[in-house]
Design a protein around this motif. Structure first.
Motif, PDB file in Angstrom:
ATOM      1  N   MET A  86      13.520 -13.344  -3.121  1.00 63.05           N
ATOM      2  CA  MET A  86      12.384 -13.465  -4.048  1.00 63.05           C
ATOM      3  C   MET A  86      12.818 -13.094  -5.467  1.00 63.05           C
ATOM      4  O   MET A  86      12.455 -13.759  -6.438  1.00 63.05           O
ATOM      5  N   ARG A  87      13.609 -12.036  -5.583  1.00 61.58           N
ATOM      6  CA  ARG A  87      14.081 -11.607  -6.898  1.00 61.58           C
ATOM      7  C   ARG A  87      14.935 -12.696  -7.541  1.00 61.58           C
ATOM      8  O   ARG A  87      14.791 -12.987  -8.732  1.00 61.58           O
ATOM      9  N   GLU A  88      15.805 -13.315  -6.762  1.00 59.96           N
ATOM     10  CA  GLU A  88      16.651 -14.377  -7.295  1.00 59.96           C
ATOM     11  C   GLU A  88      15.819 -15.607  -7.664  1.00 59.96           C
ATOM     12  O   GLU A  88      16.069 -16.248  -8.682  1.00 59.96           O
ATOM     13  N   ALA A  89      14.815 -15.937  -6.860  1.00 58.89           N
ATOM     14  CA  ALA A  89      13.944 -17.073  -7.186  1.00 58.89           C
ATOM     15  C   ALA A  89      13.202 -16.813  -8.496  1.00 58.89           C
ATOM     16  O   ALA A  89      13.057 -17.721  -9.324  1.00 58.89           O
TER      17      ALA A  89
ATOM     18  N   GLY B  11      14.790 -18.693 -15.827  1.00 55.38           N
ATOM     19  CA  GLY B  11      15.943 -19.247 -16.516  1.00 55.38           C
ATOM     20  C   GLY B  11      16.882 -18.173 -17.032  1.00 55.38           C
ATOM     21  O   GLY B  11      17.687 -18.429 -17.911  1.00 55.38           O
ATOM     22  N   SER B  12      16.790 -16.978 -16.483  1.00 56.96           N
ATOM     23  CA  SER B  12      17.631 -15.892 -16.984  1.00 56.96           C
ATOM     24  C   SER B  12      18.931 -15.791 -16.219  1.00 56.96           C
ATOM     25  O   SER B  12      19.392 -14.726 -15.874  1.00 56.96           O
TER      26      SER B  12
END
Length: 66
Positions: free
Chosen positions: A43-46, A52-53
């Motif tokens: 979830m954090r990666e999504a 866009g970071s």
């Protein structure tokens, strides 16, 4: 086989079964904990991707500003 020998074998089998049950229960808790952590990281990666970071520059990849 006499009664005492059978009782000893049964006691041993019960102890082994209990030990295995404890091991399986402990592994199930660990799998649940690790599954929750993987879901949180996904979830954090999504979220990071949707903002866009960025990602991580690996090896000989060129950063996006080149």
């Amino acid at each position: 086989m006499d009664t005492t020998a059978l009782e000893e074998r049964i006691a041993h089998l019960i102890r082994v079964t209990d030990d295995l049950s404890d091991t399986v229960a402990r592994q199930a808790r660990e799998i649940d904990r690790l599954t929750a952590r993987v879901e949180m990281l996904m979830m954090r990666e999504a979220e990071r991707e949707s903002e866009g970071s960025g990602g991580i520059v690996l090896g000989d990849e060129r950063p996006p500003h080149y």
